[in-house]
Design a protein around this motif. Structure first.
Motif, PDB file in Angstrom:
ATOM      1  N   ALA A   1       0.838  -1.204   0.000  1.00 51.71           N
ATOM      2  CA  ALA A   1       0.000   0.000   0.000  1.00 51.71           C
ATOM      3  C   ALA A   1       0.871   1.251   0.000  1.00 51.71           C
ATOM      4  CB  ALA A   1      -0.919  -0.010   1.221  1.00 51.71           C
ATOM      5  N   SER A   2       1.971   1.207   0.758  1.00 50.77           N
ATOM      6  CA  SER A   2       2.906   2.340   0.771  1.00 50.77           C
ATOM      7  C   SER A   2       3.594   2.496  -0.580  1.00 50.77           C
ATOM      8  CB  SER A   2       3.954   2.137   1.867  1.00 50.77           C
ATOM      9  OG  SER A   2       3.355   2.052   3.143  1.00 50.77           O
ATOM     10  N   ILE A   3       3.954   1.357  -1.199  1.00 49.17           N
ATOM     11  CA  ILE A   3       4.608   1.405  -2.516  1.00 49.17           C
ATOM     12  C   ILE A   3       3.671   2.019  -3.560  1.00 49.17           C
ATOM     13  CG2 ILE A   3       5.471  -0.018  -4.413  1.00 49.17           C
ATOM     14  CD1 ILE A   3       6.561  -1.942  -2.257  1.00 49.17           C
ATOM     15  N   ILE A   4       2.403   1.605  -3.518  1.00 45.58           N
ATOM     16  CA  ILE A   4       1.424   2.136  -4.477  1.00 45.58           C
ATOM     17  C   ILE A   4       1.255   3.638  -4.281  1.00 45.58           C
ATOM     18  CG2 ILE A   4      -1.015   2.089  -5.116  1.00 45.58           C
ATOM     19  CD1 ILE A   4      -0.989  -0.904  -4.416  1.00 45.58           C
ATOM     20  N   SER A   5       1.170   4.064  -3.021  1.00 42.82           N
ATOM     21  CA  SER A   5       1.036   5.493  -2.727  1.00 42.82           C
ATOM     22  C   SER A   5       2.271   6.266  -3.195  1.00 42.82           C
ATOM     23  CB  SER A   5       0.825   5.686  -1.225  1.00 42.82           C
ATOM     24  OG  SER A   5       0.731   7.045  -0.899  1.00 42.82           O
ATOM     25  N   ASN A   6       3.453   5.695  -2.980  1.00 42.17           N
ATOM     26  CA  ASN A   6       4.695   6.351  -3.408  1.00 42.17           C
ATOM     27  C   ASN A   6       4.773   6.441  -4.929  1.00 42.17           C
ATOM     28  OD1 ASN A   6       7.323   7.475  -2.817  1.00 42.17           O
ATOM     29  ND2 ASN A   6       8.169   5.585  -3.679  1.00 42.17           N
ATOM     30  N   ASN A   7       4.382   5.362  -5.622  1.00 45.81           N
ATOM     31  CA  ASN A   7       4.386   5.379  -7.089  1.00 45.81           C
ATOM     32  C   ASN A   7       3.421   6.437  -7.631  1.00 45.81           C
ATOM     33  OD1 ASN A   7       6.246   3.325  -7.137  1.00 45.81           O
ATOM     34  ND2 ASN A   7       4.754   1.708  -7.496  1.00 45.81           N
ATOM     35  N   LEU A   8       2.274   6.562  -6.960  1.00 39.44           N
ATOM     36  CA  LEU A   8       1.302   7.570  -7.386  1.00 39.44           C
ATOM     37  C   LEU A   8       1.863   8.977  -7.210  1.00 39.44           C
ATOM     38  CD1 LEU A   8      -1.557   8.256  -8.340  1.00 39.44           C
ATOM     39  CD2 LEU A   8      -2.292   8.159  -5.952  1.00 39.44           C
ATOM     40  N   ASN A   9       2.567   9.192  -6.101  1.00 48.61           N
ATOM     41  CA  ASN A   9       3.187  10.505  -5.876  1.00 48.61           C
ATOM     42  C   ASN A   9       4.222  10.823  -6.948  1.00 48.61           C
ATOM     43  OD1 ASN A   9       1.678  10.931  -3.570  1.00 48.61           O
ATOM     44  ND2 ASN A   9       3.235  10.084  -2.204  1.00 48.61           N
ATOM     45  N   ILE A  10       5.013   9.819  -7.338  1.00 50.51           N
ATOM     46  CA  ILE A  10       6.038  10.021  -8.373  1.00 50.51           C
ATOM     47  C   ILE A  10       5.377  10.368  -9.707  1.00 50.51           C
ATOM     48  CG2 ILE A  10       7.819   8.869  -9.729  1.00 50.51           C
ATOM     49  CD1 ILE A  10       8.513   7.262  -7.196  1.00 50.51           C
TER      50      ILE A  10
ATOM     51  N   MET B   1       2.413  11.721 -10.186  1.00 49.06           N
ATOM     52  CA  MET B   1       1.835  13.064 -10.099  1.00 49.06           C
ATOM     53  C   MET B   1       2.921  14.131 -10.197  1.00 49.06           C
ATOM     54  SD  MET B   1      -1.351  12.655 -10.016  1.00 49.06           S
ATOM     55  CE  MET B   1      -1.799  14.342  -9.657  1.00 49.06           C
ATOM     56  N   LYS B   2       4.090  13.868  -9.609  1.00 45.39           N
ATOM     57  CA  LYS B   2       5.199  14.812  -9.669  1.00 45.39           C
ATOM     58  C   LYS B   2       5.673  14.996 -11.107  1.00 45.39           C
ATOM     59  CE  LYS B   2       9.841  15.509  -7.795  1.00 45.39           C
ATOM     60  NZ  LYS B   2      10.895  14.929  -6.915  1.00 45.39           N
ATOM     61  N   VAL B   3       5.832  13.882 -11.829  1.00 53.04           N
ATOM     62  CA  VAL B   3       6.268  13.948 -13.229  1.00 53.04           C
ATOM     63  C   VAL B   3       5.251  14.703 -14.080  1.00 53.04           C
ATOM     64  CG1 VAL B   3       6.745  12.563 -15.287  1.00 53.04           C
ATOM     65  CG2 VAL B   3       7.673  11.866 -13.086  1.00 53.04           C
ATOM     66  N   LEU B   4       3.977  14.433 -13.870  1.00 51.63           N
ATOM     67  CA  LEU B   4       2.937  15.116 -14.636  1.00 51.63           C
ATOM     68  C   LEU B   4       2.935  16.622 -14.344  1.00 51.63           C
ATOM     69  CD1 LEU B   4      -0.023  12.592 -14.348  1.00 51.63           C
ATOM     70  CD2 LEU B   4       1.370  13.058 -16.356  1.00 51.63           C
ATOM     71  N   SER B   5       3.179  16.975 -13.078  1.00 50.95           N
ATOM     72  CA  SER B   5       3.238  18.395 -12.713  1.00 50.95           C
ATOM     73  C   SER B   5       4.404  19.085 -13.399  1.00 50.95           C
ATOM     74  CB  SER B   5       3.351  18.552 -11.195  1.00 50.95           C
ATOM     75  OG  SER B   5       2.233  17.987 -10.544  1.00 50.95           O
TER      76      SER B   5
ATOM     77  N   ILE C   1       5.889  18.172 -16.209  1.00 45.01           N
ATOM     78  CA  ILE C   1       5.586  18.269 -17.647  1.00 45.01           C
ATOM     79  C   ILE C   1       4.626  19.418 -17.907  1.00 45.01           C
ATOM     80  CG2 ILE C   1       4.448  17.087 -19.563  1.00 45.01           C
ATOM     81  CD1 ILE C   1       5.532  14.452 -18.435  1.00 45.01           C
ATOM     82  N   THR C   2       3.633  19.580 -17.033  1.00 49.09           N
ATOM     83  CA  THR C   2       2.670  20.677 -17.205  1.00 49.09           C
ATOM     84  C   THR C   2       3.350  22.031 -17.121  1.00 49.09           C
ATOM     85  OG1 THR C   2       0.933  19.294 -16.217  1.00 49.09           O
ATOM     86  CG2 THR C   2       0.533  21.660 -16.305  1.00 49.09           C
ATOM     87  N   ILE C   3       4.243  22.174 -16.132  1.00 47.68           N
ATOM     88  CA  ILE C   3       4.952  23.454 -15.964  1.00 47.68           C
ATOM     89  C   ILE C   3       5.858  23.738 -17.167  1.00 47.68           C
ATOM     90  CG2 ILE C   3       6.670  24.667 -14.572  1.00 47.68           C
ATOM     91  CD1 ILE C   3       5.508  23.165 -12.142  1.00 47.68           C
ATOM     92  N   VAL C   4       6.605  22.722 -17.610  1.00 48.34           N
ATOM     93  CA  VAL C   4       7.522  22.891 -18.743  1.00 48.34           C
ATOM     94  C   VAL C   4       6.757  23.260 -20.006  1.00 48.34           C
ATOM     95  CG1 VAL C   4       9.121  21.676 -20.262  1.00 48.34           C
ATOM     96  CG2 VAL C   4       9.305  21.405 -17.784  1.00 48.34           C
TER      97      VAL C   4
END
Length: 321
Positions: A248-257, A259-263, A265-268
């Motif tokens: 469950a922690s791994i899934i949450s961490n992967n989701l955070n990663i 979301m970070k990448v998507l953010s 890309i959006t800014i760039v």
């Protein structure tokens, strides 16, 4: 279905047509007519029959002084796909009841579904079975149940390990649901094992069911198996629970990663839109009116934005100090 068995002279279990002294009567999912026969012909108490056919009945031992009958009910494990399993993905437990009728020297078993315990007994796959010795016959059934728990617990452990290996490669809903089903199965096993242990301790006192020396040794073997099954169940349950929390922690961490990448890309992607949006406005642009750079304003701005983005990426990657 009602079947009668008796130990022959050679020591093997043989089926007989009608109940007689020293025999074993096995009733599986009896019809109303068969229930009436158990109560009227064999003399089994109606409340014992009702309790035996209640799938929510917990493990216990009861004694009726008026008719001198002893009633024992225990839970046995059921694997997915077996008769009586309520879910095709989960292990569960079902009650199996036994009644002592000393008046007629009968031993009666009652169950809602066909089960491997009574099947093995009837097929002669258990050594040393003698239907005339009711207490020993009861303990042999209990030993068979405790051994079946151990078999299914090892199977659950193997399934858990195999599912965990799949989760390492890919976190999918199927594997997570299977892990959850195994965790629920262990909860069912743990609850039933503890109830069976309480019943066995009451039998061990010898106040309700008289125990001989050989019976005492066999009962101790049953208790050892039950304690081992309880310990294994607790270990597997804790391990599985810890594994579920980790994933469950791994899934949450992967989701955070993600979301970070998507953010990022959006800014760039937003920076060029802001810069090039100036070309749609009636405002002066950088390098406008400069003889050498007037025709190179757009490429120059594009190169400048690309350099800024590249510098930011290099800094994020730690390539610049």
């Amino acid at each position: 279905m009602i079947e009668c068995y008796k130990t022959a002279t050679a020591g093997s279990i043989e089926r007989i047509e009608a109940p007689e002294s020293g025999c074993w009567v096995n009733a599986i999912a009896p019809t109303p007519e068969e229930r009436a026969w158990l109560e009227e012909e064999l003399g089994v108490l109606p409340e014992f029959v009702r309790s035996a056919l209640d799938d929510e009945e917990t493990s216990r031992i009861d004694y009726d002084e008026d008719v001198n009958q002893t009633f024992v009910i225990v839970d046995y494990p059921v694997a997915p796909g077996e008769e009586g399993a309520p879910d095709a993905r989960q292990y569960d437990t079902m009650p199996l009841s036994m009644v002592f009728i000393p008046e007629k020297s009968l031993f009666v078993t009652l169950g809602l579904y066909d089960n491997p315990i009574t099947r093995d007994m009837a097929a002669g796959r258990v050594r040393g079975v003698d239907t005339r010795f009711r207490t020993r016959f009861l303990l042999q059934i209990l030993l068979r149940i405790s051994q079946l728990y151990l078999v299914y617990l090892r199977r659950i452990d193997r399934l858990s390990s195999a599912t965990e290996e799949k989760l390492h490669a890919s976190v999918r809903n199927e594997e997570l649901i299977q892990m959850l089903d195994l965790e629920k199965s262990l909860v069912y096993f743990s609850t039933s094992l503890k109830s069976d242990e309480v019943t066995l301790n009451k039998i061990m006192h010898g106040r309700i069911i008289p125990l001989y020396e050989d019976d005492q040794d066999l009962l101790e073997d049953v208790l050892v198996e039950i304690h081992q099954a309880i310990e294994m169940c607790n270990i597997y349950s804790n391990t599985l629970s810890g594994t579920m929390d980790a994933f469950a922690s791994i899934i949450s961490n992967n989701l955070n990663i993600v979301m970070k990448v998507l953010s990022v890309i959006t800014i760039v992607m937003a920076i060029p839109n802001i810069v090039f949006g100036f070309y749609g406005m009636n405002v002066g642009l950088p390098f406008e009116g400069v003889p050498l750079l007037d025709n190179w304003a757009f490429p120059t701005l594009l190169a400048a934005v690309a350099c800024l983005i590249a510098a930011w990426i290099f800094k994020r990657k730690g390539m610049w100090h």
